[in-house]
Design an enzyme around this catalytic site. Sequence first.
Site, PDB file in Angstrom:
ATOM      1  N   SER A   1       0.848  -1.190   0.000  1.00 25.49           N
ATOM      2  CA  SER A   1       0.000   0.000   0.000  1.00 25.49           C
ATOM      3  C   SER A   1       0.890   1.249   0.000  1.00 25.49           C
ATOM      4  CB  SER A   1      -0.961  -0.044   1.189  1.00 25.49           C
ATOM      5  OG  SER A   1      -2.000   0.879   1.038  1.00 25.49           O
TER       6      SER A   1
ATOM      7  N   ASP B   1      -9.496  -3.849  -5.762  1.00 26.17           N
ATOM      8  CA  ASP B   1      -8.992  -2.953  -4.714  1.00 26.17           C
ATOM      9  C   ASP B   1      -9.586  -1.568  -4.915  1.00 26.17           C
ATOM     10  OD1 ASP B   1      -7.534  -1.536  -2.840  1.00 26.17           O
ATOM     11  OD2 ASP B   1      -5.617  -2.407  -3.396  1.00 26.17           O
TER      12      ASP B   1
ATOM     13  N   HIS C   1      -8.299  -4.915  -1.399  1.00 29.80           N
ATOM     14  CA  HIS C   1      -7.035  -4.368  -0.912  1.00 29.80           C
ATOM     15  C   HIS C   1      -6.266  -5.371  -0.059  1.00 29.80           C
ATOM     16  CE1 HIS C   1      -4.348  -1.003  -0.262  1.00 29.80           C
ATOM     17  NE2 HIS C   1      -4.431  -1.141   1.044  1.00 29.80           N
TER      18      HIS C   1
END
Length: 685
Positions: free
Chosen positions: A537, A623, A657
């Site tokens: 991320s 995501d 995600h």
Amino acid sequence: MSSDMPPVAKKVPTARTHHGDTVIDEYAWLFKKDDADTISYLEAENAYTQEATGHLKDLQEKVFQEIKARTQETDLSVPTRKGAWWYYSRTEEGKQYGIQCRVAADGDVPPAVTAGEPLPGEQVLLDGNELAGDSPFFALGTSAISPDGTMLAYSTDFSGDERFTLRFKDLRTGELLPDEIPGIFYGGAWSADGSTFFYTTIDEAWRPYRVHRHTLGSDEDVLVYQEDDERFWIGIGLTRSRRYLVLSAGSKITSEVRVLDAADPTGEFTVVRPRRTGVEYDLDHAGDRFLVLHNDGARNFELATAPLDDPGTWTPLIEHREDTRLLDVDAFKSHIVVHFRREGLTGIRILPGDGGEPYEIAFPEPLYDVAPSGNPEFETSRLRLGYTSMITPPSVYDYDLASRELILLKRRPVLGGYEPGDYEQFREWATAEDGTRVPISIVMRKGAERPAPTLLYGYGSYETSIDPYFSVARLSLLDRGFVFAVAHVRGGGEMGRGWYEDGKLTRKKNTFTDFVACARHLKAAGWSSRIIARGGSAGGLLMGAVANVAPEEFAGIVAEVPFVDALNTILDPSLPLTVIEWDEWGDPLHNPDVYAYMKSYSPYENIDGRPYPPILAITSLNDTRVLYHEPAKWIAKLRATAQGGPFLLKTEMGAGHGGRSGRYDAWREEAFALSWILDRAGVTE
């Protein structure tokens, strides 16, 4: 489909101009998720990655079996009391998801549990395996019991896009109510009498911006609050005392809280203090007063009290300290618990309600992480704590407030003869370019040769701290002679609020240079030979940046759901979360200085023709936080521009995600990444 040649992404030049600067983006077409060309390209990348890692198939299976063999697949959590019930979850061998259960309670001492054996009188609340059915993805967003224990509100997601459907279950009969609400966000809160449930919904940018009130049995829900400032998220909760509903609005740097008597769910929320840019605060109810944790004139936060009838008037209870960051406060009937951070470690401070002297709980290891965990009951003689270190598996303690004794209730089993004494953990300090000392947490097997192949992990954004933690999967590296290290770089919160502020906005590059300094220190100090870097991320942005800054330092880089097209994303306010992120990264759309600064470090913008290390990028098609096209564009540009590699892209075509949702699927994904890391270090056994 398979290929021994990497896919070549077509170049479709797209021009954009900001602040007089025109940039050509040749891979912007990959943003079109529903385009057949995009899907075909991602599938071709998956086929190439499968082919390129085919020689690791046996190692992947071996690592997966090691993770599986060390995990007690049939297990049961320590029960947590709420009202008249003990709540717990359990897992069963061969099943992907957990099962939520409860049994009747009597007193504060939890019932003894035996792995694999449901407790007598068990009531199953939710079975994730039944709910998931044949769906390849499943996630719970909300699981909230009404204060009287009779109703369960829960929400489900079957695609990974974090849009959930809310349902209600009558726990007295086991029947589902006809009430069904699609398109909600995480969380929610019950009114005191359990007749009403408050929930949030999101806008087109995936921002939770509305709070709604649903009365059970009603066909029409009421909009309670709408947040129009695009920088702010909202949430709703119920205090531990069950006296107040708390509606919080917050940006990255500013808070505003509203409260409502939970016995009056149709009433009007009252603002505690109007928002003021840069002032963050949160609130809890403690009997005849509120507790307010805030940073108004207190960078590392201070704890204050406030009258129930005047919650905006704050009187200091724990004043600000430069060496201690106050993280959270929990109010109970007879005591207050403060969670804090000092010298890079977390801690617990108890404030007795009888006026006794405040004190802190001591822990024996040099590196550890501790936090209050599972304390929903307002009136209790015990405090539940979660504890772990790099060698101690996650552990659950009850702290007896009368005897001041720590009672170990459970330590996560690690099968196969794991002994913490076979491993060592250390704290090192690297020196950054500007002279700042940067902490590094290290774990290795005792007796392993040094310098050793090393996996160096980093994050460094949002004041998120990567505290010392245990990992079963990591043992597959350590037992093969690896060193595992965490670089606690600026932009995280490990060393207090100033640490965070020194790694954001126009000081963001400190995050990247800190990480490189940590890598160089590990080599110079004799810890590390070949270093593989890993981050996800915003930590994926770190991976992309250090690949540009110092590619020669790394033997490989794993970037998971990586935020590598940062400038283009933060320039587009129509994308999920962009406006919210301006407080973290700056606003390049309206500020030319921010634009120039971000352009100077954004990974996608700064790929050049130097040799780069092998890179593995892992992403998910659904995501909603870091869109799949960022790593897809990044890998395409690396192939077209850089030397070195290979550059691999793996896209999970049915997840969000957090990657794949089932535990066995997640273990296989981790085994895939670890086998690649081992291969890059030249360690296959």
